[in-house]
Write a protein that holds these residues in place. Structure first.
Motif, short mmCIF file in Angstrom:
data_model
loop_
_atom_site.label_atom_id
_atom_site.label_comp_id
_atom_site.label_asym_id
_atom_site.label_seq_id
_atom_site.Cartn_x
_atom_site.Cartn_y
_atom_site.Cartn_z
N ILE A 101 0.06 7.08 12.75
CA ILE A 101 -1.39 7.01 12.58
C ILE A 101 -1.92 8.42 12.34
N ARG A 102 -2.75 8.57 11.37
CA ARG A 102 -3.27 9.88 11.00
C ARG A 102 -4.13 10.47 12.12
N PRO A 103 -4.09 11.80 12.31
CA PRO A 103 -4.88 12.47 13.36
C PRO A 103 -6.38 12.19 13.22
N GLU A 104 -6.89 12.16 11.98
CA GLU A 104 -8.33 11.95 11.81
C GLU A 104 -8.76 10.56 12.28
N THR A 105 -7.86 9.57 12.12
CA THR A 105 -8.18 8.22 12.60
C THR A 105 -8.19 8.19 14.12
N ARG A 106 -7.21 8.88 14.74
CA ARG A 106 -7.17 8.95 16.21
C ARG A 106 -8.41 9.65 16.75
N ALA A 107 -8.84 10.71 16.05
CA ALA A 107 -10.03 11.45 16.49
C ALA A 107 -11.27 10.56 16.42
N ARG A 108 -11.41 9.76 15.34
CA ARG A 108 -12.56 8.85 15.21
C ARG A 108 -12.53 7.79 16.31
N PHE A 109 -11.33 7.30 16.61
CA PHE A 109 -11.20 6.28 17.65
C PHE A 109 -11.58 6.85 19.01
N ASP A 110 -11.08 8.04 19.33
CA ASP A 110 -11.41 8.66 20.62
C ASP A 110 -12.90 8.91 20.75
N ASP A 111 -13.51 9.36 19.66
CA ASP A 111 -14.96 9.60 19.67
C ASP A 111 -15.73 8.29 19.86
N PHE A 112 -15.26 7.25 19.22
CA PHE A 112 -15.89 5.93 19.33
C PHE A 112 -15.86 5.43 20.77
N ILE A 113 -14.70 5.52 21.40
CA ILE A 113 -14.54 5.07 22.79
C ILE A 113 -15.37 5.92 23.74
N GLN A 114 -15.39 7.23 23.49
CA GLN A 114 -16.15 8.13 24.35
C GLN A 114 -17.64 7.81 24.31
N LYS A 115 -18.16 7.54 23.13
CA LYS A 115 -19.59 7.25 23.00
C LYS A 115 -19.95 5.89 23.60
N PHE A 171 0.85 -1.20 0.00
CA PHE A 171 0.00 0.00 0.00
C PHE A 171 0.88 1.24 0.00
N SER A 172 0.50 2.20 -0.82
CA SER A 172 1.25 3.46 -0.89
C SER A 172 0.66 4.52 0.03
N LYS A 173 -0.59 4.26 0.50
CA LYS A 173 -1.27 5.21 1.38
C LYS A 173 -1.65 4.51 2.69
N PRO A 174 -1.89 5.28 3.75
CA PRO A 174 -2.32 4.67 5.02
C PRO A 174 -3.65 3.93 4.85
N VAL A 175 -3.79 2.83 5.56
CA VAL A 175 -5.00 2.00 5.47
C VAL A 175 -5.81 2.20 6.75
N ALA A 176 -7.01 2.68 6.61
CA ALA A 176 -7.82 3.09 7.76
C ALA A 176 -8.06 1.94 8.74
N ILE A 177 -8.46 0.77 8.24
CA ILE A 177 -8.78 -0.31 9.18
C ILE A 177 -7.52 -0.84 9.87
N TYR A 178 -6.36 -0.72 9.22
CA TYR A 178 -5.12 -1.12 9.88
C TYR A 178 -4.80 -0.15 11.02
N GLU A 179 -5.04 1.13 10.77
CA GLU A 179 -4.82 2.13 11.81
C GLU A 179 -5.77 1.89 12.99
N GLU A 180 -7.03 1.57 12.67
CA GLU A 180 -8.00 1.28 13.73
C GLU A 180 -7.57 0.06 14.53
N GLN A 214 -19.34 0.46 9.75
CA GLN A 214 -18.47 -0.01 8.67
C GLN A 214 -16.99 0.12 9.03
N SER A 215 -16.71 0.05 10.31
CA SER A 215 -15.32 0.18 10.77
C SER A 215 -14.86 -1.10 11.45
N TYR A 216 -13.56 -1.30 11.52
CA TYR A 216 -13.03 -2.45 12.24
C TYR A 216 -13.25 -2.30 13.73
N MET A 217 -13.25 -1.08 14.22
CA MET A 217 -13.49 -0.85 15.65
C MET A 217 -14.85 -1.42 16.05
N TYR A 218 -15.85 -1.17 15.23
CA TYR A 218 -17.20 -1.64 15.52
C TYR A 218 -17.23 -3.17 15.49
#
Length: 607
Positions: free
Chosen positions: A548-562, A521-530, A583-587
């Motif tokens: 890990i990209r900031p936007e992925t960390r922000a989604r993860f923090d929001d997921f855990i908070q909720k 992969f030439s770009k970051p992979v979202a589900i791998y970051e999750e 539609q996320s690996y976290m879920y």
């Protein structure tokens, strides 16, 4: 209301009904899906024909298979299927008109046509039934036209019943015989009784004699044979509409005889006739609508559609059909995965489907089910595991002899393995068919001049990826590793192995393989970051070494908070978070692992 307006009504309403029926064929039935699911065989070969001449009902199957070849294409399939249905309608109307002529006969005829079309919306329905029903209508028409004198009746009945027994099977001979019994009521009592006794005796003894001395058929097919039996996963289950369709032929004749007997007792004026005709057409529309709703299986069609569009490489329609199913279906799941892999979006879109099968979802043959033979052959072919693709292709030939889908993939498989004589043999079989001659033209030169193989990129890539033939490893994880050992550039094998680890929550193995992510992969992979973030949270380890990209960390923090807001209410959190994070690996890791056997599908209305 004058007579002219009543005449116009009987012209306009049937025409409108036929147009609606054609739209039904095009949009609802979709004959190309019917062909794809049944894979009806047909070859222009004496040996092939001879197989269908050895048992009662074989000829109707042969003709049905021939007609269904035209279902392969969307336009020709719709035209041919509608033409067959109209022929049934014309035959039924002609039969009624000979018995008792009435403008209302068109309504009975349209009803029979409707039942025929509704039955074909079930892709397991044997099309030979439609052909046999048309044969019964035609011989009844011949009998009524030329045999309504006792001496001629017996002769024509005997010949027609024998023909139907051989052409369609004993069940259709009985339908014809029952209809003929009704027709004998036209004769005087004594002649009627003698003729009826002859019909009953003939219809009983003919199958018995044929079973004893002519055809080696099973005892349970001696009487009332209607269609060829198949294995459970291919078998058609008779519905109420099925029996209504077959019995409607007998009812048609009964109605004609009753109308003929009491024709002088009921007279309609122009106003009453028009009102009755409108009511009759309304009943016809209502009965057809109810029959469709009663027998139509939406999920079954979507499953077939997902397989068809996956086979034709239409990724958008494959994913749409698979994701729109009301209930989870493993085969639709596999078609979804194969389609997004071919589109180069396996990892990116994998969790956009409800992957409740866990690690089973990364390979179709997790259990030995014959119904997944086509999907398994496609899966292993795409993966580059050619020996296993060949195994499943041959498996499918056992249940779908001369399947064009299987023969085509076997041609490519044998070209890859260098078995050119085998490839040529299957090309010659395909050449005897009536479909897709372009495939034969494309691949025949490779067996005539094997040096041309060097110009085919697909064949060369598969050769470089395929492991040497040996006993198959029982574990899919090891098969993926074996493929990567043969060809480290096999991105498909890498992605499937990574998904296997993620689905099984083997985060340590995932991390080990993640070290090579840059090779694929030439770009970051979202589900791998999750997965990295979930790994750090679950095992309380530092993951700062990973970018890990900031936007992925922000989604993860929001997921855990909720999740924390629900204070342990997993069901409530699962339903609430599905819309945003379903539609996320976290879920998946939080709510679907370990596997949910009977998941609650969350509908959009519940969001």
């Amino acid at each position: 209301m004058d007579k002219n307006s009543s005449n116009q009504l009987f012209k306009i309403l049937p025409a409108v009904y036929i147009v609606i029926a054609l739209v039904y064929v095009i949009i609802i039935i979709q004959p190309s899906l019917y062909f794809h699911h049944t894979q009806p065989p047909f070859l222009l070969s004496k040996d092939f024909f001879s197989n269908y001449l050895k048992y009662p009902g074989g000829l109707s199957e042969l003709i049905a298979n021939f007609i269904m070849q035209f279902f392969y294409l969307k336009i020709s399939g719709s035209i041919i299927l509608m033409s067959v249905a109209i022929l049934i309608m014309i035959s039924a109307r002609a039969l009624l008109n000979v018995i008792y002529k009435s403008r209302f006969n068109i309504i009975w005829a349209l009803a029979i046509m409707s039942f025929a079309l509704i039955l074909t919306s079930n892709y397991k329905f044997p099309f030979s039934i439609i052909i046999s029903a048309e044969a019964v209508l035609l011989v009844l028409l011949f009998l009524v036209k030329f045999g309504m004198k006792p001496i001629y009746f017996v002769l024509i009945y005997s010949l027609s019943a024998s023909f139907l027994y051989y052409f369609s099977g004993s069940g259709y001979m009985f339908i014809f015989s029952a209809s003929a019994l009704v027709l004998t009521t036209k004769f005087h009592f004594r002649k009627s009784l003698i003729t009826a006794a002859f019909i009953i005796t003939f219809s009983y003894l003919t199958p018995q004699f044929a079973w004893n001395f002519i055809f080696p058929i099973p005892p349970n097919q001696k009487y009332f044979y209607l269609f060829a039996p198949k294995l459970d996963f291919m078998a058609y289950t008779e519905s109420a509409i099925f029996y209504v369709f077959l019995l409607s032929i007998i009812i048609l004749v009964i109605w004609g005889r009753l109308a003929c007997t009491f024709q002088n007792k009921f007279k309609l004026n122009d106003v009453s006739e028009k009102q009755l005709s409108i009511l009759a057409f309304l009943l016809l529309f209502s009965a057809s609508f109810y029959s469709h709703n009663y027998s139509y299986q939406s999920d079954a069609k979507k499953m077939v559609a997902s397989d068809y569009y996956c086979y034709t490489n239409n990724v958008e329609k494959t994913t749409q059909a698979a994701r729109n199913m009301k209930n989870y279906n493993f085969m639709a799941n596999m078609n979804y995965n194969i389609a997004i892999n071919r589109a180069g979006k396996l990892t990116e879109d994998f969790f956009k489907f409800f992957q409740i099968s866990g690690t089973d979802a990364v390979h179709p043959d997790n259990q030995f089910f014959s119904e997944v033979s086509f999907i398994s052959a496609d899966f292993y072919y795409d993966l580059g595991y050619i020996s296993e693709a060949r195994h499943w292709a041959y498996e499918s030939l056992v249940f779908y002899p001369f399947s064009i889908r299987t023969l085509q993939i076997l041609v490519k498989i044998h070209l890859i393995t260098g078995e050119y004589k085998a490839a040529e043999e299957y090309l010659n079989i395909l050449k005897q068919g009536v479909l897709d001659r372009d495939f034969v033209k494309k691949y025949l030169p490779y067996v005539k001049d094997t040096s041309l193989i060097s110009s085919n990129r697909e064949i060369l890539e598969k050769r470089s990826s395929s492991p040497a033939e040996h006993e198959l490893n029982p574990f899919i994880e090891e098969r993926f590793k074996e493929l990567l050992g043969v060809n480290p550039k096999n991105k498909t094998a890498y992605e499937y192995l990574m998904l296997y680890y993620l689905l099984d929550a083997q985060l340590a193995n995932f991390l080990e393989l993640y070290e090579k992510v840059g090779d694929y992969f030439s770009k970051p992979v979202a589900i791998y970051e999750e997965a990295l973030l979930m790994y750090g949270a679950v095992f309380q380890v530092s993951i700062t070494e990973y970018d890990i990209r900031p936007e992925t960390r922000a989604r993860f923090d929001d997921f855990i908070q909720k999740i924390n807001q629900f204070k342990g209410d997993q069901r409530g959190a699962r339903n609430f978070l599905y819309k945003e994070y379903g539609q996320s690996y976290m879920y998946y890791l939080q709510f679907l692992y370990p596997r949910i056997l009977k998941p609650e599908i969350i509908k959009k209305d519940d969001w």
